[in-house]
Scaffold this motif. Structure first.
Motif, PDB file in Angstrom:
ATOM      1  N   HIS A 160       0.868  -1.001   0.165  1.00 56.10           N
ATOM      2  CA  HIS A 160       0.246   0.005   0.032  1.00 56.10           C
ATOM      3  C   HIS A 160       0.819   1.279   0.034  1.00 56.10           C
ATOM      4  N   VAL A 161       0.490   2.242  -0.745  1.00 55.99           N
ATOM      5  CA  VAL A 161       1.266   3.439  -0.710  1.00 55.99           C
ATOM      6  C   VAL A 161       0.248   4.753  -0.626  1.00 55.99           C
ATOM      7  N   LEU A 162       0.877   5.907   0.014  1.00 58.86           N
ATOM      8  CA  LEU A 162       0.247   6.885   0.306  1.00 58.86           C
ATOM      9  C   LEU A 162       0.851   8.059  -0.681  1.00 58.86           C
ATOM     10  N   ALA A 163       0.127   8.582  -1.702  1.00 55.82           N
ATOM     11  CA  ALA A 163       0.652   9.284  -2.684  1.00 55.82           C
ATOM     12  C   ALA A 163       0.196  10.615  -2.696  1.00 55.82           C
ATOM     13  N   TRP A 164       0.967  11.595  -2.992  1.00 55.68           N
ATOM     14  CA  TRP A 164       0.456  13.130  -3.131  1.00 55.68           C
ATOM     15  C   TRP A 164       1.452  13.828  -4.223  1.00 55.68           C
ATOM     16  N   ARG A 165       0.772  15.014  -4.778  1.00 56.98           N
ATOM     17  CA  ARG A 165       1.731  15.887  -5.824  1.00 56.98           C
ATOM     18  C   ARG A 165       3.101  16.368  -5.046  1.00 56.98           C
ATOM     19  N   ILE A 166       4.167  16.415  -5.686  1.00 57.17           N
ATOM     20  CA  ILE A 166       5.448  16.629  -5.196  1.00 57.17           C
ATOM     21  C   ILE A 166       5.323  18.295  -4.490  1.00 57.17           C
ATOM     22  N   ASN A 167       4.410  18.970  -5.357  1.00 62.29           N
ATOM     23  CA  ASN A 167       4.170  20.423  -5.081  1.00 62.29           C
ATOM     24  C   ASN A 167       2.844  20.858  -4.254  1.00 62.29           C
ATOM     25  N   SER A 168       2.425  19.786  -3.822  1.00 60.60           N
ATOM     26  CA  SER A 168       1.055  20.013  -2.896  1.00 60.60           C
ATOM     27  C   SER A 168       1.348  20.836  -1.545  1.00 60.60           C
ATOM     28  N   PRO A 169       0.381  21.883  -1.470  1.00 60.72           N
ATOM     29  CA  PRO A 169       0.668  22.545  -0.216  1.00 60.72           C
ATOM     30  C   PRO A 169       0.486  21.878   1.161  1.00 60.72           C
ATOM     31  N   ASN A 170       0.094  20.681   1.069  1.00 58.17           N
ATOM     32  CA  ASN A 170      -0.243  19.914   2.239  1.00 58.17           C
ATOM     33  C   ASN A 170       0.899  18.879   2.398  1.00 58.17           C
ATOM     34  N   ARG A 171       1.933  18.770   1.864  1.00 52.93           N
ATOM     35  CA  ARG A 171       2.896  17.784   1.628  1.00 52.93           C
ATOM     36  C   ARG A 171       3.723  17.486   2.957  1.00 52.93           C
ATOM     37  N   SER A 172       3.645  18.618   3.936  1.00 51.20           N
ATOM     38  CA  SER A 172       4.197  18.370   5.384  1.00 51.20           C
ATOM     39  C   SER A 172       3.411  17.398   6.062  1.00 51.20           C
ATOM     40  N   PHE A 173       1.828  17.922   6.149  1.00 52.00           N
ATOM     41  CA  PHE A 173       0.804  16.990   6.700  1.00 52.00           C
ATOM     42  C   PHE A 173       0.844  15.528   6.155  1.00 52.00           C
ATOM     43  N   TYR A 174       1.076  15.516   4.862  1.00 53.58           N
ATOM     44  CA  TYR A 174       1.160  13.885   4.427  1.00 53.58           C
ATOM     45  C   TYR A 174       2.130  13.353   4.759  1.00 53.58           C
ATOM     46  N   ARG A 175       3.399  13.609   5.088  1.00 48.19           N
ATOM     47  CA  ARG A 175       4.571  13.200   5.527  1.00 48.19           C
ATOM     48  C   ARG A 175       4.333  12.773   6.958  1.00 48.19           C
ATOM     49  N   GLN A 176       3.750  13.695   7.833  1.00 52.44           N
ATOM     50  CA  GLN A 176       3.303  13.197   9.142  1.00 52.44           C
ATOM     51  C   GLN A 176       2.243  12.195   9.031  1.00 52.44           C
ATOM     52  N   LEU A 177       1.422  11.977   8.285  1.00 53.06           N
ATOM     53  CA  LEU A 177       0.347  10.962   8.025  1.00 53.06           C
ATOM     54  C   LEU A 177       0.970   9.842   7.825  1.00 53.06           C
ATOM     55  N   ALA A 178       1.726   9.698   6.682  1.00 51.14           N
ATOM     56  CA  ALA A 178       2.813   8.707   6.576  1.00 51.14           C
ATOM     57  C   ALA A 178       3.514   8.073   7.713  1.00 51.14           C
ATOM     58  N   GLU A 179       3.988   8.846   8.403  1.00 52.03           N
ATOM     59  CA  GLU A 179       4.761   8.454   9.407  1.00 52.03           C
ATOM     60  C   GLU A 179       3.988   7.789  10.727  1.00 52.03           C
ATOM     61  N   LEU A 180       2.803   8.554  10.829  1.00 50.79           N
ATOM     62  CA  LEU A 180       1.616   7.849  11.685  1.00 50.79           C
ATOM     63  C   LEU A 180       1.376   6.673  11.181  1.00 50.79           C
ATOM     64  N   ILE A 181       0.883   6.184   9.949  1.00 48.19           N
ATOM     65  CA  ILE A 181       0.494   5.069   9.365  1.00 48.19           C
ATOM     66  C   ILE A 181       1.777   4.181   9.713  1.00 48.19           C
ATOM     67  N   ARG A 182       2.774   4.479   9.574  1.00 49.85           N
ATOM     68  CA  ARG A 182       3.975   3.406   9.741  1.00 49.85           C
ATOM     69  C   ARG A 182       3.887   3.068  10.972  1.00 49.85           C
ATOM     70  N   THR A 183       3.944   4.093  12.126  1.00 54.21           N
ATOM     71  CA  THR A 183       4.048   3.699  13.455  1.00 54.21           C
ATOM     72  C   THR A 183       2.646   2.601  13.868  1.00 54.21           C
ATOM     73  N   LEU A 184       1.439   3.155  13.404  1.00 53.79           N
ATOM     74  CA  LEU A 184       0.377   2.198  13.799  1.00 53.79           C
ATOM     75  C   LEU A 184       0.415   0.903  13.107  1.00 53.79           C
ATOM     76  N   VAL A 185       0.856   0.630  11.868  1.00 54.34           N
ATOM     77  CA  VAL A 185       1.161  -0.638  11.363  1.00 54.34           C
ATOM     78  C   VAL A 185       2.017  -1.468  12.124  1.00 54.34           C
ATOM     79  N   LYS A 186       3.277  -0.787  12.444  1.00 57.97           N
ATOM     80  CA  LYS A 186       4.345  -1.530  13.260  1.00 57.97           C
ATOM     81  C   LYS A 186       3.666  -2.050  14.668  1.00 57.97           C
ATOM     82  N   THR A 187       2.776  -1.203  15.369  1.00 56.91           N
ATOM     83  CA  THR A 187       2.470  -1.190  16.518  1.00 56.91           C
ATOM     84  C   THR A 187       1.260  -2.172  16.505  1.00 56.91           C
ATOM     85  N   ASN A 188       0.292  -2.084  15.645  1.00 55.76           N
ATOM     86  CA  ASN A 188      -0.822  -2.913  15.822  1.00 55.76           C
ATOM     87  C   ASN A 188      -1.107  -4.093  14.886  1.00 55.76           C
ATOM     88  N   LEU A 189      -0.207  -4.257  13.893  1.00 55.62           N
ATOM     89  CA  LEU A 189      -0.240  -5.324  12.735  1.00 55.62           C
ATOM     90  C   LEU A 189       1.077  -6.332  12.793  1.00 55.62           C
TER      91      LEU A 189
END
Length: 115
Positions: free
Chosen positions: A79-108
């Motif tokens: 599974h991937v999380l993808a966004w436009r490289i110049n998206s104004p929300n890219r900082s949020f998306y990076r944080q979201l990706a890290e949260l997903i990684r943490t949740l997967v490692k912790t819960n799955l």
């Protein structure tokens, strides 16, 4: 063996597995979703492999299904999380990706499955 349509990545994994086991994929009855596969199994059209996460989240009553965990079977999904490289929300998306990684490692990681 019932499987999703050929464009799904899991199809190729199941196709390889069927060749190894001498099983045949039922090409006349390809599913368009995991729910479709489950319904076809319930209609006695064949058997299928379903992801454990799907079983745990979507199958609340067995309704005539027999579910078995297959040990040492190396099927996987990416599974991937993808966004436009110049998206104004890219900082949020990076944080979201890290949260997903943490949740997967912790819960799955080594999760106990309910079947």
């Amino acid at each position: 063996m019932l499987t999703l349509e050929e464009q799904y990545s899991s199809y190729h994994q199941i196709e390889f597995l069927c060749r190894e086991l001498g099983a045949t994929i039922a090409r006349d009855y390809e599913g368009t979703s995991l729910d479709a596969l489950r319904q076809m199994v319930m209609m006695r059209m064949g058997i299928t492999f379903l992801p454990a996460l799907y079983i745990n989240s979507e199958v609340h009553q067995l309704q005539g299904l027999s579910i078995r965990k297959v040990e040492k079977l190396q099927l996987y999904r990416t599974h991937v999380l993808a966004w436009r490289i110049n998206s104004p929300n890219r900082s949020f998306y990076r944080q979201l990706a890290e949260l997903i990684r943490t949740l997967v490692k912790t819960n799955l990681h080594n999760a106990k499955l309910n079947f």
